[in-house]
Each structure stands twice: as structure tokens, then as C-alpha cells.
Write a protein that holds these residues in place. Structure first.
Motif, PDB file in Angstrom:
ATOM      1  N   TYR A  95     -14.753 -30.427 -11.625  1.00  0.00           N
ATOM      2  CA  TYR A  95     -15.719 -29.663 -11.474  1.00  0.00           C
ATOM      3  C   TYR A  95     -15.444 -28.869  -9.932  1.00  0.00           C
ATOM      4  N   ALA A  96     -16.178 -27.392 -10.093  1.00  0.00           N
ATOM      5  CA  ALA A  96     -15.967 -26.484  -9.065  1.00  0.00           C
ATOM      6  C   ALA A  96     -17.469 -25.810  -8.784  1.00  0.00           C
ATOM      7  N   LEU A  97     -17.619 -25.822  -7.329  1.00  0.00           N
ATOM      8  CA  LEU A  97     -18.719 -25.508  -6.978  1.00  0.00           C
ATOM      9  C   LEU A  97     -18.532 -24.132  -5.989  1.00  0.00           C
ATOM     10  N   VAL A  98     -18.789 -23.119  -6.435  1.00  0.00           N
ATOM     11  CA  VAL A  98     -18.476 -21.775  -5.953  1.00  0.00           C
ATOM     12  C   VAL A  98     -19.593 -20.808  -5.470  1.00  0.00           C
ATOM     13  N   SER A  99     -19.458 -20.531  -4.145  1.00  0.00           N
ATOM     14  CA  SER A  99     -20.107 -19.536  -3.492  1.00  0.00           C
ATOM     15  C   SER A  99     -20.297 -18.320  -4.437  1.00  0.00           C
ATOM     16  N   SER A 100     -21.677 -17.976  -4.404  1.00  0.00           N
ATOM     17  CA  SER A 100     -21.814 -16.564  -5.399  1.00  0.00           C
ATOM     18  C   SER A 100     -21.647 -15.231  -4.734  1.00  0.00           C
ATOM     19  N   ALA A 101     -20.984 -15.259  -3.407  1.00  0.00           N
ATOM     20  CA  ALA A 101     -20.595 -14.218  -2.751  1.00  0.00           C
ATOM     21  C   ALA A 101     -19.246 -13.343  -3.901  1.00  0.00           C
ATOM     22  N   ARG A 102     -19.531 -12.363  -3.774  1.00  0.00           N
ATOM     23  CA  ARG A 102     -18.259 -11.530  -4.642  1.00  0.00           C
ATOM     24  C   ARG A 102     -17.063 -12.135  -4.287  1.00  0.00           C
ATOM     25  N   ARG A 103     -16.548 -12.240  -3.140  1.00  0.00           N
ATOM     26  CA  ARG A 103     -15.262 -12.665  -2.995  1.00  0.00           C
ATOM     27  C   ARG A 103     -14.652 -14.109  -3.214  1.00  0.00           C
ATOM     28  N   THR A 104     -15.884 -14.895  -3.277  1.00  0.00           N
ATOM     29  CA  THR A 104     -15.507 -16.329  -3.945  1.00  0.00           C
ATOM     30  C   THR A 104     -15.868 -16.211  -5.180  1.00  0.00           C
ATOM     31  N   LEU A 105     -16.538 -15.514  -5.872  1.00  0.00           N
ATOM     32  CA  LEU A 105     -16.577 -15.424  -7.308  1.00  0.00           C
ATOM     33  C   LEU A 105     -14.933 -14.772  -7.843  1.00  0.00           C
ATOM     34  N   GLU A 106     -14.626 -13.796  -7.039  1.00  0.00           N
ATOM     35  CA  GLU A 106     -13.399 -13.122  -7.592  1.00  0.00           C
ATOM     36  C   GLU A 106     -12.118 -14.255  -7.281  1.00  0.00           C
ATOM     37  N   THR A 107     -12.277 -15.052  -6.249  1.00  0.00           N
ATOM     38  CA  THR A 107     -11.359 -16.188  -6.019  1.00  0.00           C
ATOM     39  C   THR A 107     -11.220 -16.985  -7.045  1.00  0.00           C
ATOM     40  N   TRP A 108     -12.440 -17.553  -7.641  1.00  0.00           N
ATOM     41  CA  TRP A 108     -12.512 -18.455  -8.719  1.00  0.00           C
ATOM     42  C   TRP A 108     -11.988 -17.764  -9.979  1.00  0.00           C
ATOM     43  N   GLU A 109     -12.214 -16.570 -10.284  1.00  0.00           N
ATOM     44  CA  GLU A 109     -11.690 -15.545 -11.411  1.00  0.00           C
ATOM     45  C   GLU A 109     -10.033 -15.804 -11.423  1.00  0.00           C
ATOM     46  N   ALA A 110      -9.578 -15.670 -10.197  1.00  0.00           N
ATOM     47  CA  ALA A 110      -8.104 -15.765 -10.156  1.00  0.00           C
ATOM     48  C   ALA A 110      -7.423 -17.089 -10.194  1.00  0.00           C
ATOM     49  N   MET A 111      -8.282 -17.984 -10.231  1.00  0.00           N
ATOM     50  CA  MET A 111      -7.738 -19.260 -10.288  1.00  0.00           C
ATOM     51  C   MET A 111      -8.116 -19.958 -11.544  1.00  0.00           C
ATOM     52  N   ARG A 112      -9.153 -19.270 -12.314  1.00  0.00           N
ATOM     53  CA  ARG A 112      -9.968 -20.168 -13.517  1.00  0.00           C
ATOM     54  C   ARG A 112      -8.704 -20.549 -14.559  1.00  0.00           C
ATOM     55  N   SER A 113      -7.884 -19.631 -14.720  1.00  0.00           N
ATOM     56  CA  SER A 113      -6.859 -19.776 -16.079  1.00  0.00           C
ATOM     57  C   SER A 113      -5.949 -20.840 -15.861  1.00  0.00           C
ATOM     58  N   GLN A 114      -5.964 -21.675 -14.589  1.00  0.00           N
ATOM     59  CA  GLN A 114      -5.166 -22.780 -14.320  1.00  0.00           C
ATOM     60  C   GLN A 114      -5.948 -24.112 -14.580  1.00  0.00           C
ATOM     61  N   PHE A 115      -7.000 -23.600 -14.662  1.00  0.00           N
ATOM     62  CA  PHE A 115      -8.427 -25.078 -14.663  1.00  0.00           C
ATOM     63  C   PHE A 115      -9.322 -24.703 -15.991  1.00  0.00           C
ATOM     64  N   PRO A 116      -8.874 -24.763 -17.021  1.00  0.00           N
ATOM     65  CA  PRO A 116      -9.834 -24.317 -18.173  1.00  0.00           C
ATOM     66  C   PRO A 116     -10.806 -25.382 -18.451  1.00  0.00           C
ATOM     67  N   ASP A 117     -10.493 -26.359 -18.070  1.00  0.00           N
ATOM     68  CA  ASP A 117     -11.375 -27.690 -18.289  1.00  0.00           C
ATOM     69  C   ASP A 117     -12.466 -27.921 -17.244  1.00  0.00           C
ATOM     70  N   THR A 118     -12.578 -27.038 -16.157  1.00  0.00           N
ATOM     71  CA  THR A 118     -13.217 -27.376 -15.013  1.00  0.00           C
ATOM     72  C   THR A 118     -14.649 -26.982 -15.432  1.00  0.00           C
ATOM     73  N   ASN A 119     -15.555 -27.919 -15.008  1.00  0.00           N
ATOM     74  CA  ASN A 119     -17.303 -27.413 -14.996  1.00  0.00           C
ATOM     75  C   ASN A 119     -17.398 -26.534 -13.685  1.00  0.00           C
ATOM     76  N   VAL A 120     -18.260 -25.479 -13.944  1.00  0.00           N
ATOM     77  CA  VAL A 120     -18.356 -24.736 -12.740  1.00  0.00           C
ATOM     78  C   VAL A 120     -19.764 -24.384 -12.293  1.00  0.00           C
ATOM     79  N   LYS A 121     -20.174 -24.607 -11.129  1.00  0.00           N
ATOM     80  CA  LYS A 121     -21.441 -24.452 -10.714  1.00  0.00           C
ATOM     81  C   LYS A 121     -21.303 -23.360  -9.554  1.00  0.00           C
TER      82      LYS A 121
END
Length: 172
Positions: A52-78
Motif C-alpha cells: 500500500y502507498a499513501l501519497v500526498s497529492s502535491a505535484r512533487r510527491t505524485l511525480e516521485t510516485w510516478e518515478a517509483m511505480r514501475s518497481q511496485f506494480p502490485d501496490t495499492n495507491v491512495k
């Protein structure tokens, strides 16, 4: 048998300077994207995979998750606005709301909240990592904490074992 929960606190990657627009809209620099992706690869290579990932909706945190996401394809995100500029107590409350099925949780947020929370939760563990962490939680820095509990609601101050504190090679 005692379960174990694992919490990853991840400060967003390096963002563009404040004068580039409203704080909430600040995106990552090229280095911020690279560092975030590298830290995700490091986690993945060591078998630390968030359920599970809980991500702030600020642009810099969303872009951080975008950069990480391919490593964690099965992670549920909020994605939540609640983490933006939240005090550490509010982040702590958000952790208490994570479902018990999610054994490893990733929080992508901001300082000072994440740094304050990490220091509040560490009870024992890698003392060299703790000495470094006390000093600074840089951009794209991540803290991995383990808790010998079955439910996120059971997590309390100084109950975590500091498993690792990782920073990018070029962190500031």
C-alpha cells in the motif's frame, strides 16, 4: 504468533525552486526523478515491496510516485491532500488507518513531518543510521521501520526498529 508491519517513509525527490510557482504545483527536477527511481530500485532489489502507498497529492510527491511505480506494480495507491503540509501527528493518524492486510506501507510526503515522525517512531535498531537520520532527512531519503505488531493501530512512539535509512548518493 506476532506479526510484523513495515513502514517506509519516503520524502519526495528534489523539487524545482519555490520561485517557479505555487508550492503545491512544484514538480521534480531531473535529478529528483532519477533519485526517486533509484531508491525504488534499491528497495525492490532488497525485497522491500509495499502493499500500500499513501501519497500526498502535491505535484512533487505524485511525480516521485510516478518515478517509483514501475518497481511496485502490485501496490495499492491512495492519493490524499491530507499529507500536504500535514504535521507529523496527522501522518501518524493516517498510518493508524491502514488496513491490517497491508503488511508493508509506503508514505510519500514532506518534511518536516516525515523527519519528525521517523524520529518519533524509532525505538531501536541501526544506531549509525539513526545518528545520520537525526541530522537530516534529505529529498528522496527513505526510512524503513519494522514494528512487531499485528495492526497499524498498535504502532506507538519509539516502538519501531530502524531497519535502514537510505539516501541518494547526491542528496542535499
Amino acid at each position: 504468533p506476532i506479526g510484523m508491519l513495515r513502514l517506509i517513509l519516503f520524502r519526495h525527490g528534489k523539487a524545482v525552486p519555490h520561485e517557479n510557482g505555487p508550492d503545491f504545483e512544484r514538480g521534480l527536477t531531473h535529478r529528483g526523478v532519477q533519485n526517486s527511481a533509484q531508491m525504488a530500485t534499491d528497495l525492490q532489489n532488497s525485497g522491500v515491496l509495499p502493499d500500500y502507498a499513501l501519497v500526498s497529492s502535491a505535484r512533487r510527491t505524485l511525480e516521485t510516485w510516478e518515478a517509483m511505480r514501475s518497481q511496485f506494480p502490485d501496490t495499492n495507491v491512495k492519493i490524499t491532500r491530507d499529507l500536504y503540509l500535514a504535521p507529523s501527528d496527522a501522518v501518524f493518524e493516517a498510518i493508524h488507518e491502514i488496513r491490517s492486510e497491508d503488511r508493508t506501507a509506503l508514505i510519500i510526503g514532506h518534511n518536516p513531518a516525515l523527519h519528525d515522525l521517523a524520529l518519533k517512531l524509532v525505538g531501536f535498531g541501526d544506531r549509525y543510521a539513526l545518528a545520520r537520520l537525526k541530522d537530516h532527512l534529505p529529498t528522496a531519503g527513505l526510512v524503513v521501520l519494522d514494528f512487531d505488531v499485528d495492526a497499524w493501530t498498535e504502532i506507538s512512539a519509539r516502538s519501531g526498529r530502524l531497519d535502514r535509512f537510505l539516501t541518494p548518493d547526491n542528496s542535499d
